[in-house]
Design a protein around this motif. Structure first.
Motif, PDB file in Angstrom:
ATOM      1  N   LEU A 185      -1.923  30.575 -21.131  1.00  0.00           N
ATOM      2  CA  LEU A 185      -2.811  31.533 -20.452  1.00  0.00           C
ATOM      3  C   LEU A 185      -4.267  31.084 -20.591  1.00  0.00           C
ATOM      4  N   ASP A 186      -4.999  31.152 -19.491  1.00  0.00           N
ATOM      5  CA  ASP A 186      -6.433  30.834 -19.533  1.00  0.00           C
ATOM      6  C   ASP A 186      -7.091  31.737 -20.589  1.00  0.00           C
ATOM      7  N   PRO A 187      -7.758  31.154 -21.606  1.00  0.00           N
ATOM      8  CA  PRO A 187      -8.383  32.003 -22.637  1.00  0.00           C
ATOM      9  C   PRO A 187      -9.317  33.048 -22.028  1.00  0.00           C
ATOM     10  N   ALA A 188      -9.925  32.731 -20.892  1.00  0.00           N
ATOM     11  CA  ALA A 188     -10.860  33.676 -20.260  1.00  0.00           C
ATOM     12  C   ALA A 188     -10.162  34.956 -19.794  1.00  0.00           C
ATOM     13  N   THR A 189      -8.839  34.917 -19.653  1.00  0.00           N
ATOM     14  CA  THR A 189      -8.082  36.128 -19.303  1.00  0.00           C
ATOM     15  C   THR A 189      -8.339  37.242 -20.319  1.00  0.00           C
ATOM     16  N   LEU A 190      -8.660  36.846 -21.558  1.00  0.00           N
ATOM     17  CA  LEU A 190      -8.877  37.859 -22.598  1.00  0.00           C
ATOM     18  C   LEU A 190     -10.179  38.627 -22.397  1.00  0.00           C
ATOM     19  N   TYR A 191     -10.995  38.236 -21.400  1.00  0.00           N
ATOM     20  CA  TYR A 191     -12.168  39.055 -21.054  1.00  0.00           C
ATOM     21  C   TYR A 191     -11.762  40.255 -20.197  1.00  0.00           C
ATOM     22  N   ALA A 192     -10.556  40.202 -19.628  1.00  0.00           N
ATOM     23  CA  ALA A 192     -10.084  41.298 -18.772  1.00  0.00           C
ATOM     24  C   ALA A 192      -9.641  42.479 -19.634  1.00  0.00           C
ATOM     25  N   PRO A 193      -9.538  43.662 -19.037  1.00  0.00           N
ATOM     26  CA  PRO A 193      -9.015  44.808 -19.802  1.00  0.00           C
ATOM     27  C   PRO A 193      -7.534  44.597 -20.155  1.00  0.00           C
TER      28      PRO A 193
END
Ligand code: CP3
Length: 351
Positions: A291-299
């Protein structure tokens, strides 16, 4: 050495492509600055002091496991302890990352490298592994790691991060023989280092080739792959039961070759398509990621949807869930939790 029995061996079974009730999950850089308890500990001590103090390294390794139901621990250390053991000074500069005051400049600088005595020069890593394995008390397997020969060579010559990696790539094109000498010497050290990590308590091993993506397919074939293969073959000969993971970031072109290189698990970065990776590796290996680590910026709800898609793309077996690279220092720990719990619930059929 006798260690407490392992109560959760999902990661080890998945690595061997044995059936698992659900997909195991861990996070690259799961012990680190996104955790307030890590920042508090680091406020007291320098990065390499923590790494070199087994009690502190064990404490930091276990911090994420105290919070989250992770399926693996990864020993708190750094890939740059090997260049240090080979005689190069490395500092960790706040806000900048690693800095070598005297990197390797030209082939004659190879004379500055020493052949480490692994047991004494890196003894603090082995002590940290043994202590952590005891304190883990069988909750999850403990992963040991090292940097890949090419990635370490790049740091040893650049002296830190770089935009173009001109200095290390100059070596490959101008001094190919000296490059092979250097890569060979690093590889010798890494083989002994990984075997000793297993003897100290590591139950799986990951080799980080973070800068693989800087190489052309041909350069990877010449300067990276032979050394990765040698590590897998020689560590595997000594420790056949310990699964080995290779994470060659950006090396899309090398997926087929990596699947034949002796590692049980191939780590994928987030730019690779899981289905395509599955097709190209033909079920020969377990895949880890991505998973793109940036996905963790999403809710959290969005993280859950993305996890669902990722799990469907990899399929239920032969997969170890992870991010496609390390978690960022500004990520919210609760979003890491959302990722971990989503993997466990969705793959376990509870959602
Ligand atoms: O939780 C874990 O994953 C285990 C610990 C771990 C660290 N470094 C701790 C660390 C692991 C597995 C590494 C590997 C590592 N180190 C890699 C390969 C993985 C990757 O990211 O591609 C690389 C390239 C390094 C070299 C390194 N160390 C860099 C480039 C940096 C600075 C960049 C940054 O993230 O700040 C480090 C420092 C470092 N290593 C930190 C941590 C937690 C942050 C330093 C701090 O606390 O000040």
């Amino acid at each position: 050495m006798v260690f407490p029995p392992l109560k959760n061996d999902l990661l080890l079974r998945a690595a061997r492509r044995e059936p698992t009730e659900r997909t195991p999950v861990w996070i690259m850089r799961q012990a680190g600055r996104y955790l307030p308890e890590y920042r508090a500990l680091r406020a007291e001590d320098e990065f390499f002091t923590v790494v070199r103090t087994p009690e502190l390294a064990a404490e930091v390794t276990l911090q994420p496991l105290a919070r989250f139901p992770l399926d693996a621990a990864i020993i708190f250390s750094d890939i740059l302890v090997v260049p240090q053991a080979m005689g190069l000074e490395v500092q960790m500069v706040k806000g900048k990352g690693p800095h070598f005051p005297r990197p390797l400049g030209a082939p004659e600088d190879l004379a500055r490298l020493r052949t480490p005595d692994i047991a004494s020069d890196l003894g603090y890593v082995f002590e940290a592994l043994t202590l952590t394995r005891q304190q883990l008390d069988g909750r999850a397997p403990l992963i040991g790691f090292c940097g890949a020969p090419w990635t370490l060579m790049a740091y040893m010559i650049e002296g830190g991060g770089s935009k173009t990696f001109s200095r290390s790539k100059t070596w490959l094109f101008r001094y190919p023989e000296a490059s092979h000498t250097l890569l060979g010497r690093i590889t010798d050290v890494l083989i002994e280092y990984l075997v000793a990590q297993v003897e100290a308590g590591a139950q799986a091993l990951q080799v980080f080739d973070s800068w693989a993506g800087l190489l052309s397919p041909e350069a990877f074939e010449v300067f990276a792959l032979p050394y990765l293969r040698r590590i897998a073959a020689e560590v595997g000969a000594h420790k056949p039961d310990v699964p080995k993971i290779v994470f060659a970031r950006g090396a899309h072109y090398a997926l087929e070759a990596l699947a034949e290189s002796g590692y049980e698990v191939i780590g994928l970065d987030w730019t690779m398509d899981p289905k395509e990776a599955r097709r190209r590796t033909g079920g020969r290996v377990t895949l880890q990621g991505n998973l793109d680590p940036a996905t963790l910026y999403a809710p959290p709800e969005v993280i859950r949807e993305e996890v669902k898609k990722m799990l469907a793309a990899f399929g239920p077996q032969g997969h170890i869930a992870n991010l496609g690279h390390g978690i960022h220092p500004d990520h919210d720990p609760e979003h890491a939790r959302a990722f971990i719990e989503a993997v466990q619930e969705i793959s376990g059929g509870d959602a």
